[in-house]
Write a protein that holds these residues in place. Structure first.
Motif, PDB file in Angstrom:
ATOM      1  N   GLN A 521      27.384  17.238  72.288  1.00  0.00           N
ATOM      2  CA  GLN A 521      28.592  17.513  72.728  1.00  0.00           C
ATOM      3  C   GLN A 521      29.778  17.537  71.519  1.00  0.00           C
ATOM      4  O   GLN A 521      30.494  18.768  71.356  1.00  0.00           O
ATOM      5  CB  GLN A 521      29.184  17.189  73.861  1.00  0.00           C
ATOM      6  N   ASN A 522      29.723  16.644  70.823  1.00  0.00           N
ATOM      7  CA  ASN A 522      30.766  16.456  69.708  1.00  0.00           C
ATOM      8  C   ASN A 522      30.444  17.375  68.769  1.00  0.00           C
ATOM      9  O   ASN A 522      31.384  18.147  68.073  1.00  0.00           O
ATOM     10  CB  ASN A 522      30.769  15.160  69.269  1.00  0.00           C
ATOM     11  N   ASP A 525      31.283  21.117  69.658  1.00  0.00           N
ATOM     12  CA  ASP A 525      32.748  21.275  69.716  1.00  0.00           C
ATOM     13  C   ASP A 525      32.998  21.615  68.087  1.00  0.00           C
ATOM     14  O   ASP A 525      33.893  22.260  67.913  1.00  0.00           O
ATOM     15  CB  ASP A 525      33.833  20.143  70.095  1.00  0.00           C
ATOM     16  N   LYS A 529      33.902  25.699  66.382  1.00  0.00           N
ATOM     17  CA  LYS A 529      35.236  25.746  66.227  1.00  0.00           C
ATOM     18  C   LYS A 529      35.317  27.050  65.364  1.00  0.00           C
ATOM     19  O   LYS A 529      34.985  26.935  64.117  1.00  0.00           O
ATOM     20  CB  LYS A 529      35.949  24.847  65.878  1.00  0.00           C
ATOM     21  N   LYS A 545      34.698  25.164  79.134  1.00  0.00           N
ATOM     22  CA  LYS A 545      35.560  25.382  78.345  1.00  0.00           C
ATOM     23  C   LYS A 545      35.408  26.979  77.521  1.00  0.00           C
ATOM     24  O   LYS A 545      36.282  27.234  76.787  1.00  0.00           O
ATOM     25  CB  LYS A 545      35.797  24.244  77.325  1.00  0.00           C
TER      26      LYS A 545
END
Length: 588
Positions: A521-522, A525, A529, A545
């Motif tokens: 998940q990190n 992200d 981006k 999100k």
């Protein structure tokens, strides 16, 4: 209706294979010269034996006897030298040709559509690229030139027999039609047997490859006994196919040995009578014929054997050429090089089907703004993964249009389009190599330092360094030394280092542990981006999100919107799906 007669030797196929000798014509013509020299040398020993017996043994001429023996020794040495060169360079030529064909075949297969691989057995393709190639090398190494050499020896020997004593020669030649007929029948049956062998080898390779790959499933469902019996059946068919060739060889070579012995006996009888009665045949002539009969019959037997090798090679070549003739490539006529794409995506009334009359996408349309994260959700078989396959042009759409940055994806060169897109799949494939090689895929412009920095950026450097040898840890075949979550992390890093304009995550967190999921998940992200991202997921909690969520069902888009917008729809497809998953997580 009469059955079309099968050609024992496919001339057109051989001509096509012969074209691959063009880069090596010097060696090819050198082999032809060697064959001619060997043909001439083959008759030297029998002629010298005749001369020794008639002119020196009978007359007890010691000096002449020694001189001829010396000449015979030198000629035998020359025969050995030319035979050595012949064997080496004929094999060399065959291997060089096979190298060129194998490279061409592999390059051809690299550009096949995914549909071709979906419909083809991996074991069969491996057989074509490996086993069949070895058979092709024998066409020239053990086939063509050996046949030419033996034919030339037969012609030279037959001419010498006629020249020395035509009456004895007629006795020998009477047997030839019988041998030639037996050879023709033998060749026909051997070709059929070799066709059967190639089919059974392909079946055997496919069976073993699939069972070894799926061994875990076989053991989980206790299918060992059943698969053992299946393997016995396939292996028995393979054995029986080979036994046919053994049987045909046994019959044919036994017939040749009998005919050869009968011929020698007949020549000795009639020739011996002429030596004793009237001297019309000399002792040297008789010795010469006894020496030359095996030289005439043995090449004939070898020709049949080599012809079988030649046929088997041509059968293999025919199978390989069928793949080379397959036109299953994606059209790569685009001329625009995709570089530094912004990442806007447009699907307009896209229709697609894998097979006729079974439409998978039924006219879907949607827009993705550059830099957005868009999620695609839906039941299994809704068409989610098909969308990303079409975006990468693994398959061609039947109708509609797909654009990136307002340019039809068909107008981009295929390689540049795929270089701008990175995909992280649920089922991560890793090669039997180091972690570093699996990340870079041996791309010369991606350095180890860049990989390490990228790993630090997305937070998985510590995980890699915890493994033995770190980035140089060998994960073995299909990455079996790593857990599914660890393989997924490697896949994320592989996608990130390519710095793609468009990122696609296909069920990337569906089967990992909680620790790996947090790392993933990190990483997600981080790598999503600032770039266009398409996320396909069953677990709706991972896509809340997303800037836009596309809901698909049965090949159609049924809803679109943000997570909150879709939850507000009464009896909405997404809302029902979310509530079911939420209740399941509550119960758990």
């Amino acid at each position: 209706m009469t059955k079309k007669k099968e050609n024992i030797f496919d001339v057109n196929l051989f001509k096509r294979l012969f074209k691959y000798t063009k880069p090596y014509r010097v060696v090819f013509y050198g082999l032809i010269v060697s064959v001619l020299i060997l043909g001439a040398l083959s008759i030297a020993t029998p002629l010298l034996v005749r001369e020794i017996v008639d002119q020196h043994l009978v007359k007890q001429d010691y000096d002449g006897f020694v001189n001829l023996i010396t000449i015979m020794a030198l000629l035998l040495l020359a025969t050995v030298v030319f035979q050595l060169l012949f064997i080496y360079y004929s094999s060399w030529l065959g291997l060089k040709m096979v190298k060129d064909i194998r490279v061409k075949l592999f390059d051809h297969m690299l550009n096949f559509r995914m549909k071709y691989f979906n419909n083809s057995s991996v074991g069969v393709l491996i057989t074509r690229a490996v086993t069949d190639m070895e058979r092709i090398s024998s066409v020239f190494g053990d086939g063509l030139f050996s046949i030419i050499r033996d034919l030339l020896i037969m012609i030279v020997v037959s001419s010498a027999m006629l020249y020395v004593n035509w009456k004895l020669a007629i006795i020998v030649f009477v047997m030839l039609p019988i041998i030639l007929y037996a050879t023709k029948v033998f060749q026909r049956y051997m070709k059929q047997a070799f066709e059967e062998i190639r089919n059974e080898v392909s079946n055997l390779n496919s069976f073993v490859q699939e069972r070894v790959t799926g061994m875990k499933i076989l053991q989980l469902f206790t299918r060992e006994v059943t698969e053992y019996k299946n393997f016995q059946e396939i292996n028995t068919r393979h054995k029986n196919a080979w036994l046919k060739t053994v049987w045909y060889n046994s019959i044919f070579f036994a017939i040749l040995e009998v005919l050869s012995a009968l011929t020698v006996g007949t020549v000795v009888y009639f020739g011996g009578l002429r030596v004793i009665i009237d001297g019309s045949v000399s002792a040297g002539d008789l010795f010469m014929f006894i020496t030359m009969i095996p030289m005439l019959f043995r090449p004939l037997r070898q020709i049949a054997d080599k012809f079988s090798t030649l046929q088997m090679g041509l059968v293999a070549a025919n199978r390989v050429f069928k793949i080379l003739d397959t036109t299953s490539q994606i059209d790569n006529s685009g001329t625009i090089v995709a570089k530094d794409l912004k990442g806007s995506i447009s699907f307009k009334d896209v229709h697609f089907r894998y097979v006729e009359d079974e439409e998978v996408l039924k006219g879907i349309s949607f827009e993705v703004t550059a830099g957005q994260t868009v999620a695609i959700v839906g039941a299994t078989g809704a068409g989610k993964s098909t969308v990303i396959n079409l975006l990468n042009r693994f398959y061609e759409i039947n109708n509609g249009e797909i654009k990136i940055d307002n340019t039809n994806i068909k107008d981009f060169t295929l390689s540049s389009l795929r270089q701008q897109t990175a995909v992280v799949l649920q089922d991560v494939f890793l090669f039997a190599d180091t972690i570093l090689s699996n990340i870079t895929l041996n791309h010369p412009e991606i350095t180890e330092a860049q990989v390490i920095q990228a790993a630090k950026d997305i937070g998985i450097h510590d995980f890699i360094m915890s493994l033995p040898n770190g980035y140089h840890y060998n994960v073995k075949e299909r990455g079996v030394m790593l857990s599914s979550g660890q393989r997924q992390l490697i896949s994320f890093l592989r996608a990130y280092v390519t710095n793609p304009s468009i990122l696609i995550l296909d069920e990337a967190t569906s089967s990992v542990d909680s620790y790996s999921e947090q790392l993933i998940q990190n990483a997600t992200d981080k790598i999503t981006k600032g770039r266009t991202s398409i996320v396909i997921a069953h677990r709706l909690a991972t896509i809340q999100k997303a800037d836009n969520i596309i809901v698909m069902d049965n090949g159609q888009i049924v809803e679109q919107g943000t997570h909150q917008e879709l939850l507000k729809k009464e009896n909405g497809y997404y809302r029902n799906l979310y509530e079911v998953q939420f209740l399941q997580s509550e119960v758990a």
